[in-house]
Design a protein around this motif. Structure first.
Motif, short mmCIF file in Angstrom:
data_model
loop_
_atom_site.label_atom_id
_atom_site.label_comp_id
_atom_site.label_asym_id
_atom_site.label_seq_id
_atom_site.Cartn_x
_atom_site.Cartn_y
_atom_site.Cartn_z
N SER A 195 9.24 7.11 -13.95
CA SER A 195 9.65 6.46 -12.71
C SER A 195 8.63 5.42 -12.28
CB SER A 195 9.81 7.49 -11.58
OG SER A 195 10.81 8.43 -11.88
N ASN A 196 9.13 4.40 -11.60
CA ASN A 196 8.26 3.42 -10.95
C ASN A 196 9.01 2.90 -9.73
OD1 ASN A 196 5.70 1.69 -11.18
ND2 ASN A 196 7.30 0.16 -10.82
N PHE A 197 8.25 2.68 -8.65
CA PHE A 197 8.85 2.21 -7.42
C PHE A 197 8.25 0.88 -7.02
CE2 PHE A 197 9.17 6.84 -7.45
CZ PHE A 197 10.54 6.99 -7.28
N GLY A 198 9.13 -0.06 -6.68
CA GLY A 198 8.69 -1.39 -6.25
C GLY A 198 8.96 -1.66 -4.79
N ASP B 24 0.83 -1.21 0.00
CA ASP B 24 0.00 0.00 0.00
C ASP B 24 0.87 1.26 0.00
OD1 ASP B 24 -2.34 -1.42 -0.08
OD2 ASP B 24 -2.70 -1.34 2.08
N TRP B 25 1.99 1.22 0.72
CA TRP B 25 2.90 2.37 0.73
C TRP B 25 3.50 2.59 -0.65
CZ3 TRP B 25 4.10 6.30 3.94
CH2 TRP B 25 5.28 7.02 3.68
N VAL B 26 3.93 1.51 -1.29
CA VAL B 26 4.54 1.63 -2.62
C VAL B 26 3.51 2.15 -3.63
CG1 VAL B 26 5.49 0.29 -4.55
CG2 VAL B 26 6.34 -0.08 -2.22
N ALA B 27 2.27 1.69 -3.51
CA ALA B 27 1.22 2.21 -4.40
C ALA B 27 1.05 3.72 -4.20
CB ALA B 27 -0.10 1.49 -4.13
N ALA B 28 1.13 4.17 -2.95
CA ALA B 28 1.03 5.60 -2.68
C ALA B 28 2.24 6.36 -3.20
CB ALA B 28 0.87 5.82 -1.17
N MET B 29 3.42 5.75 -3.13
CA MET B 29 4.62 6.36 -3.71
C MET B 29 4.43 6.61 -5.20
SD MET B 29 7.61 4.05 -1.89
CE MET B 29 8.99 4.77 -2.81
N ASN B 30 3.94 5.60 -5.90
CA ASN B 30 3.76 5.72 -7.34
C ASN B 30 2.66 6.73 -7.70
OD1 ASN B 30 5.75 3.91 -8.49
ND2 ASN B 30 4.60 2.24 -7.54
N ALA B 31 1.60 6.75 -6.91
CA ALA B 31 0.54 7.73 -7.16
C ALA B 31 1.06 9.15 -6.95
CB ALA B 31 -0.65 7.46 -6.24
N LYS B 32 1.85 9.35 -5.90
CA LYS B 32 2.40 10.67 -5.64
C LYS B 32 3.40 11.07 -6.72
CE LYS B 32 1.51 12.74 -2.57
NZ LYS B 32 0.51 13.83 -2.36
N ALA B 33 4.18 10.11 -7.20
CA ALA B 33 5.13 10.39 -8.27
C ALA B 33 4.40 10.91 -9.52
CB ALA B 33 5.94 9.14 -8.61
N ARG B 34 3.29 10.26 -9.88
CA ARG B 34 2.53 10.72 -11.04
C ARG B 34 1.95 12.10 -10.78
NH1 ARG B 34 5.05 7.09 -11.96
NH2 ARG B 34 4.56 5.09 -12.93
N GLU B 35 1.49 12.33 -9.57
CA GLU B 35 0.86 13.60 -9.23
C GLU B 35 1.82 14.78 -9.44
OE1 GLU B 35 -0.05 15.82 -5.11
OE2 GLU B 35 -1.00 13.85 -5.30
N ILE B 36 3.09 14.60 -9.12
CA ILE B 36 4.02 15.72 -9.22
C ILE B 36 4.75 15.75 -10.57
CG2 ILE B 36 4.34 15.81 -6.73
CD1 ILE B 36 7.07 14.48 -7.09
N GLY B 37 4.46 14.78 -11.46
CA GLY B 37 5.02 14.83 -12.80
C GLY B 37 6.22 13.95 -13.04
N THR C 236 11.98 -1.12 -9.92
CA THR C 236 12.20 0.26 -9.50
C THR C 236 13.16 0.94 -10.47
OG1 THR C 236 11.83 -0.22 -7.15
CG2 THR C 236 13.11 1.76 -7.69
N PHE C 237 12.69 2.04 -11.06
CA PHE C 237 13.55 2.81 -11.97
C PHE C 237 13.11 4.27 -11.94
CE2 PHE C 237 10.11 0.90 -14.48
CZ PHE C 237 9.53 2.01 -15.07
N THR C 238 13.99 5.13 -12.42
CA THR C 238 13.68 6.55 -12.48
C THR C 238 14.56 7.20 -13.53
OG1 THR C 238 13.37 8.55 -11.12
CG2 THR C 238 15.37 7.25 -10.72
N SER C 239 14.54 8.50 -13.62
CA SER C 239 15.42 9.25 -14.52
C SER C 239 15.94 10.47 -13.76
CB SER C 239 14.68 9.71 -15.77
OG SER C 239 13.70 10.70 -15.45
#
Length: 384
Positions: free
Chosen positions: A159-162, A142-155, A173-176
């Motif tokens: 990125s994806n977090f596992g 549930d925390w990781v799902a919230a991380m990914n939702a917040k990442a999309r929210e801020i643009g 898990t990857f990012t730029s």
């Protein structure tokens, strides 16, 4: 500074900075030590340097910056509290005790959110990140799902977090570098006091065990105050860092470095390059009205727009560029509007540099118009 409005554009001509140096004499870190390198002005969002900025890579422990940011957001929302106490679960202890970097949480530890966040930010505590995630969200998933939702929210769209801590997860898990810049800027602009409290400590002591922070610039480069290192054999060495001097806040990313020594040297050289290659110019003071936006159906026909803090931009040292500022919004805005509500953006165009965008907020409340006010506004519209 001389300003005037021209068809909705605010045009500012800035004088050439004094004491200018030739940019050609200043070098950025080599691609050998910093295959991925990226720098932005945190205030304006201007891109000052980019090498492979959109290339996806595994961030390793830099993932913990996303966990930290989500914790800051939930603290602001009242979902998490600094003095709140979470308990180390037996299964969590069995999986994460002394695995990689830890804060050495004992079995059945009862630990505050404040200590967990300091453990995560200062000594890269894998165990602390998981206990924080489970305590705040109930489960790691549930925390990781919230991380990914917040990442999309801020643009953060690349990125994806596992995991909450960046431990190896078969590439989920990857990012730029670009996305890490977005993340750092959001943290700095939304949570400056929490950033100062939790980020950039020289080390951390918990349960009688003191550990140093391995940040390569804090305490070594003037004005540096974080943010987070990362390393795995697959990802190599990386660093997301920031420093501030004389009101100019820079954010930098170095990633894919083959050695820790190379990463550290590249990070220090890179942030110094940023301060030497660019001057910071203030366009508006903190709280100063930048422009106005039209409002429909409100007690006022317009609302004043302002930025979160002093509005500054970076310009290449030794140059005299024209700076054009354009206020953009979907208008007219619809009442009611609350003070502090993001309603527009300021587009900064500087000759020879990519455009950048700065959020603008309503400076004051604009409630819905009363019946009498609507009549008055209608009559006023006939004569304007």
């Amino acid at each position: 500074m001389k300003t005037k409005f021209l068809t909705g554009l605010l045009v500012a001509m800035l004088a050439a900075p004094s004491g200018a140096a030739e940019n050609s004499k200043i070098a950025v870190p080599s691609a050998d030590d910093a295959p991925i390198a990226y720098m932005i002005d945190a205030n304006s969002g201007q891109v000052l340097f980019a090498r492979e900025a959109d290339r996806r890579f595994m961030p390793a422990s830099i993932t913990k910056v996303m966990t930290t940011f989500l914790a800051f957001e939930w603290m602001e929302e009242g979902r998490v509290f600094s003095r709140q106490v979470y308990t180390m679960r037996p299964e969590t202890f069995a999986k994460w005790s002394r695995v990689g970097s830890t804060m050495f949480l004992p079995r059945d530890a009862r630990v505050t959110v404040d200590d967990l966040l300091h453990g995560v930010t200062a000594v890269s505590a894998n165990d602390g990140a998981v206990v924080l995630a489970e305590g705040a969200a109930g489960t790691v998933d549930d925390w990781v799902a919230a991380m990914n939702a917040k990442a999309r929210e801020i643009g953060m769209y690349d990125s994806n977090f596992g995991t909450p801590n960046g431990w190896m997860d078969e590439g989920r898990t990857f990012t730029s570098a670009h996305d890490l810049g977005v993340l750092a800027r959001a943290m700095l602009l939304r949570h400056p006091s929490k950033y100062r409290h939790f980020i950039g400590a020289e080390g951390f002591e918990y349960n009688g065990i003191a550990q140093p922070n391995h940040d390569p610039i804090s305490g070594k480069v003037p004005g540096a105050d974080g943010i987070k290192t990362g390393f795995t054999n697959q990802a190599g060495y990386g660093f997301l860092g920031s420093a501030q001097r004389n009101g100019q806040r820079l954010v930098m990313v170095v990633a894919g470095s083959p050695t820790g020594r190379g990463r550290n040297a590249a990070s220090r050289a890179f942030i110094e390059w940023g301060f030497k290659a660019f001057d910071s110019k203030r366009l508006f003071a903190k709280g100063q009205t930048v422009s106005t936006a039209r409002v429909q159906g409100g007690s006022d026909s317009a609302v004043e727009l302002t930025a979160d803090g002093p509005l500054r931009v970076s310009i290449p040292r030794g140059t005299d560029p024209e700076i054009t500022l354009a206020v953009r919004y979907e208008g007219p805005l619809q009442a009611p509007i609350q003070a502090g509500e993001p309603v527009a953006e300021l587009v900064v165009s500087i000759e020879g540099m990519p455009d950048s965008r700065i959020p603008l907020k309503a400076r004051n409340d604009v409630p819905k118009a009363s019946a009498l006010q609507r009549v008055g506004n209608g009559l006023l519209g006939l004569f304007t």
